[in-house]
Design a protein around this motif. Structure first.
Motif, short mmCIF file in Angstrom:
data_model
loop_
_atom_site.label_atom_id
_atom_site.label_comp_id
_atom_site.label_asym_id
_atom_site.label_seq_id
_atom_site.Cartn_x
_atom_site.Cartn_y
_atom_site.Cartn_z
N GLU A 1 7.17 -1.09 6.44
CA GLU A 1 6.92 0.05 7.16
C GLU A 1 5.95 0.85 6.97
N THR A 2 5.07 1.59 7.78
CA THR A 2 4.21 2.79 7.07
C THR A 2 4.52 3.79 7.86
N TRP A 3 4.77 4.89 7.29
CA TRP A 3 5.05 6.19 7.93
C TRP A 3 3.80 7.11 7.71
N LEU A 4 3.38 7.87 8.92
CA LEU A 4 2.20 8.68 8.78
C LEU A 4 2.75 10.22 8.83
N PHE A 5 2.22 10.96 7.65
CA PHE A 5 2.40 12.45 7.62
C PHE A 5 1.07 13.23 7.75
N SER A 6 1.10 14.35 8.25
CA SER A 6 -0.23 15.00 8.28
C SER A 6 0.11 16.41 8.24
N ALA A 7 -0.96 17.09 7.65
CA ALA A 7 -0.95 18.71 7.44
C ALA A 7 -2.57 19.14 7.91
N SER A 8 -2.74 20.40 8.27
CA SER A 8 -3.89 20.81 8.63
C SER A 8 -4.22 22.06 7.69
N GLY A 9 -5.54 22.23 7.88
CA GLY A 9 -6.15 23.32 7.08
C GLY A 9 -7.39 23.83 7.55
N ILE A 10 -8.11 24.38 6.74
CA ILE A 10 -9.35 24.86 6.88
C ILE A 10 -10.43 24.49 5.88
N ALA A 11 -11.64 23.79 6.31
CA ALA A 11 -12.32 23.39 5.05
C ALA A 11 -13.06 24.63 4.34
N THR A 12 -12.91 24.48 3.07
CA THR A 12 -13.38 25.61 2.27
C THR A 12 -14.93 25.16 1.63
N ALA A 13 -15.52 26.11 1.38
CA ALA A 13 -16.90 25.89 0.99
C ALA A 13 -16.87 25.21 -0.47
N GLY A 14 -17.76 23.98 -0.73
CA GLY A 14 -17.92 23.38 -1.91
C GLY A 14 -16.96 22.23 -2.06
N ASN A 15 -16.95 22.04 -3.60
CA ASN A 15 -15.99 20.77 -4.01
C ASN A 15 -14.52 21.27 -3.77
N TYR A 16 -13.85 20.50 -3.07
CA TYR A 16 -12.46 20.76 -2.95
C TYR A 16 -11.63 19.33 -3.27
N SER A 17 -10.65 19.37 -3.69
CA SER A 17 -9.45 18.32 -3.92
C SER A 17 -8.09 18.66 -3.98
N ASN A 18 -7.26 17.85 -3.33
CA ASN A 18 -5.68 17.95 -3.47
C ASN A 18 -4.98 16.87 -3.43
N THR A 19 -3.97 16.87 -4.08
CA THR A 19 -3.16 15.53 -4.01
C THR A 19 -1.83 15.44 -3.30
N GLY A 20 -1.50 14.39 -2.59
CA GLY A 20 -0.37 14.15 -1.87
C GLY A 20 0.60 13.44 -2.66
N THR A 21 1.84 13.58 -2.53
CA THR A 21 2.83 13.07 -3.20
C THR A 21 4.14 12.36 -2.28
N ALA A 22 4.51 11.35 -2.50
CA ALA A 22 5.50 10.60 -1.65
C ALA A 22 6.74 10.47 -2.41
N SER B 1 1.73 9.06 -5.85
CA SER B 1 0.75 10.30 -5.59
C SER B 1 -0.40 9.72 -5.35
N ASP B 2 -1.42 10.40 -4.43
CA ASP B 2 -2.75 9.96 -4.19
C ASP B 2 -3.39 11.22 -3.89
N GLY B 3 -4.75 11.45 -4.32
CA GLY B 3 -5.52 12.65 -4.06
C GLY B 3 -6.58 12.52 -3.14
N SER B 4 -7.33 13.48 -2.66
CA SER B 4 -8.17 13.38 -1.79
C SER B 4 -9.29 14.61 -1.77
N SER B 5 -10.44 14.16 -1.50
CA SER B 5 -11.33 15.30 -1.85
C SER B 5 -12.59 15.55 -0.70
N TYR B 6 -13.25 16.71 -0.78
CA TYR B 6 -14.22 16.58 0.04
C TYR B 6 -15.14 17.79 -0.40
N PHE B 7 -16.51 17.70 0.21
CA PHE B 7 -17.35 18.94 -0.13
C PHE B 7 -17.50 19.69 1.16
#
Length: 487
Positions: free
Chosen positions: A12-33, A50-56
Motif C-alpha cells: 500500500e501507498t498512503w499519501l499525506f499532504s501539508a500546505s505552506g507559502i513558498a519563501t524567497a530563496g533556497n529552501y529545504s525541509n525533511t519529511g519523516t514517516a 525520512s526524505d527531504g524536499s527543496s525548492y528555490f
C-alpha cells in the motif's frame, strides 16, 4: 488505505499532504514517516524513514529610477529652458533573485517611447539578478511644471508554469523655464502721462519705464536702455522679493528726464533680462516699447501796412485828412494752432477788428491759416507811425499755457500842401502897399510866392493877377517846383 484497516499493508501507498507559502530563496525541509509492528515474540517494533524536499523560492523584483537629462546635467525638479532638447534616462535594475524576461519600459507621457541603451551583459535578453539596464527617450522641454512617470516590468515563469510579474514606477519632473520681459514706456509732463500728446517745446519732461516679468522664472541682469542718445533710464523701485532679480509678478520702474523738443518726437525703450538653467543654458528675454509726443512751438507773426485807397504799404505819402486804414495780416509761424488770438494797436483809438481767414471756423489760428484784421483812421500831418501787436495762446496736455506775441509797425507821411503869395507895388525905388505914385509914371508889381506853413513840395505853380498876367522874371520864372525854402 485500500482495505481501510488503518494498517499500511505491504504494497500500500498512503499519501499525506501539508500546505505552506513558498519563501524567497533556497529552501529545504525533511519529511519523516514512522510506523510500528509486533515481532514474533510480540514485541513492538518501530519503522522510520525520512526524505527531504527543496525548492528555490523565486522572488521576481524590478526597480526603475527615472531622471531628466539636459545636456550633461541630469536630475529632477530643475529649471530647464523651454524649447531645449532634453532626454529621460531610465535605470532599470533586478533586485530580485531570478532573471526577468520580457522586460519593458514605458512612459506615462504620450509620444515618449523609452528605448533600450545598454546593460544586458550576457546578451541573453533577460534582466539577470543584479543587472542594470539603461533606457532613454527624447523630448523637448515645454513651458511650466512638467512631470511624467516611467514604468518597468519583467516576468518570471516557474517550473509549474506560474508567471510572476515585477513592476516598478518612478516619476521625473522639471520646470520648463519661459523667460519673458515686458516694458511699457510713457512720456510724463508734470502730473500728466501718455503717448502722442502735445507738450510745450522746452518743457521739462520725464519718461517712465514700467518693466514686468510675465514669464515663470526670475530674470537676472535686467537692463533698460533708450534709443535716444543721452537718455539714460535709471532704476527707481520695485525689486522687493529676490534682490537683483526681476521675479514673476514684480513691477520695476525706471525713469529718465529730458526737455521737450519742437515737432514730432519718438524714442524707443528696450528691456532685457536673462535666465540660466541648471545645465548652464542661458535664455535672454527682450521687449521694446515706443513713446511719442508733439513738441508744440506756438509762434505768431504779424505784418501791418497802411492802406490809402487801393494802395498798401509803408512810408506812403498821404494827404492830410484823407480816410485811411491799417491792414494787419496775422499768420501762425509755429507748429500748433493758437487760441485767443488778439490784435491791438499802439495808437489810442485804433481798434483792429477781425475781417477774414478762419477757414474752418474753429476760432483757432491754424498753421495753414492767414487771418486779416483792419482798423480805420484819418491821415494826420507829418511823420506818423503806429505798431500792431498780435498774440495767441496754446495750452498743452498738462495744462501748461504759453502766449506768443509779435509786433509790426507801419508809417506814412501826412502831406499838408499850402501856398502863400505876397504882392507889393514898386515905384521909383520904393516898394510897398498904399504908395503914392505919379500918374503916368512906370510902376511894377512883385509877387513873392512861398510854401508857407505847408510840408509838401508843390508843382505846377502859376501866378495870375486880376489886372493881367504878371511877367516871369529871373530864377523864379524858371522854377517848376516850389519848395518851402524857395522865394
Amino acid at each position: 488505505d485500500t482495505n481501510s484497516n488503518s494498517l499500511i499493508d505491504p504494497g500500500e501507498t498512503w499519501l499525506f499532504s501539508a500546505s505552506g507559502i513558498a519563501t524567497a530563496g533556497n529552501y529545504s525541509n525533511t519529511g519523516t514517516a514512522t510506523g510500528t509492528y509486533l515481532d514474533s515474540s510480540g514485541t513492538p517494533r518501530t519503522a522510520t524513514a525520512s526524505d527531504g524536499s527543496s525548492y528555490f523560492g523565486a522572488n521576481p523584483l524590478i526597480t526603475i529610477a527615472k531622471v531628466t537629462v539636459d545636456g550633461s546635467s541630469e536630475g529632477d525638479a530643475r529649471g530647464i529652458l523651454s524649447g531645449e532638447s532634453i532626454s529621460w534616462k531610465y535605470t532599470v535594475s533586478n533586485t530580485g533573485n531570478v532573471a526577468l524576461a520580457n522586460v519593458t519600459v514605458t512612459d506615462s507621457a504620450s509620444g515618449v517611447t523609452p528605448g533600450y541603451v545598454s546593460g544586458d551583459a550576457n546578451g541573453d535578453g533577460k534582466l539577470d539578478a543584479g543587472e542594470t539596464w539603461i533606457y532613454s527617450a527624447l523630448g523637448t522641454a515645454v513651458v511650466g511644471n512638467y512631470n511624467n512617470t516611467g514604468t518597468a516590468s519583467g516576468a518570471y515563469t516557474d517550473t509549474a508554469g506560474h508567471v510572476g510579474v515585477a513592476t516598478a514606477s518612478d516619476g521625473s519632473s522639471y520646470l520648463g523655464a519661459d523667460p519673458q520681459i515686458n516694458i511699457d514706456k510713457v512720456t510724463v509732463d508734470a502730473s500728466s502721462s501718455g503717448d502722442g500728446r502735445n507738450i510745450l517745446f522746452n518743457e521739462t519732461i520725464v519718461w517712465r519705464y514700467t518693466v514686468t516679468n510675465p514669464g515663470n522664472v526670475p530674470l537676472a541682469g535686467v537692463v533698460v536702455t533708450d534709443s535716444h542718445a543721452g537718455v539714460t533710464p535709471a532704476y527707481q523701485s520695485g525689486d522687493t522679493a529676490n534682490p537683483g532679480k526681476l521675479d514673476p509678478g514684480e513691477v520695476w520702474v525706471y525713469v529718465a528726464s529730458g526737455t521737450a523738443v519742437s515737432g514730432s518726437y519718438a524714442n524707443t525703450a528696450s528691456a532685457t533680462g536673462a535666465y540660466t538653467d541648471a545645465a548652464g543654458h542661458v535664455g535672454t528675454a527682450t521687449d521694446t516699447d515706443a513713446s511719442s509726443y508733439f513738441g508744440a512751438d506756438p509762434q505768431i507773426a504779424i505784418a501791418k501796412v497802411t492802406v490809402d485807397g487801393t494802395t498798401r504799404g509803408d512810408s506812403l505819402r498821404i494827404l492830410t485828412g484823407e480816410s485811411i486804414g491799417w491792414e494787419y495780416t496775422v499768420t501762425n509761424a509755429g507748429n500748433i494752432a493758437l487760441s485767443n488770438v488778439i490784435v491791438t494797436d499802439s495808437a489810442s483809438g485804433v481798434t483792429p477788428t477781425y475781417v477774414s481767414g478762419d477757414t474752418n471756423g474753429d476760432g483757432k489760428l491754424d498753421t495753414t491759416e492767414t487771418w486779416v484784421f483792419s482798423a480805420p483812421g484819418t491821415a494826420v500831418v507829418g511823420d506818423y507811425s503806429n505798431t500792431g501787436t498780435a498774440s495767441g495762446t496754446f495750452t498743452d496736455a498738462a495744462g501748461h499755457g504759453r502766449t506768443s506775441t509779435a509786433s509790426d509797425g507801419s508809417s506814412y507821411f501826412g502831406y499838408d500842401p499850402r501856398i502863400k503869395i505876397v504882392k507889393v507895388t514898386n515905384f521909383d525905388g520904393a516898394s510897398g502897399d498904399n504908395l503914392i505914385v505919379t500918374a503916368g509914371a512906370p510902376i511894377w508889381w512883385t509877387y513873392e510866392v512861398t510854401a508857407g506853413t505847408g510840408n509838401a513840395p508843390l508843382s505846377g505853380v502859376t501866378v495870375v493877377d486880376d489886372n493881367g498876367t504878371p511877367g516871369v522874371p529871373g530864377e523864379i520864372g524858371k522854377s517848376t517846383r516850389l519848395n518851402s525854402s524857395h522865394t
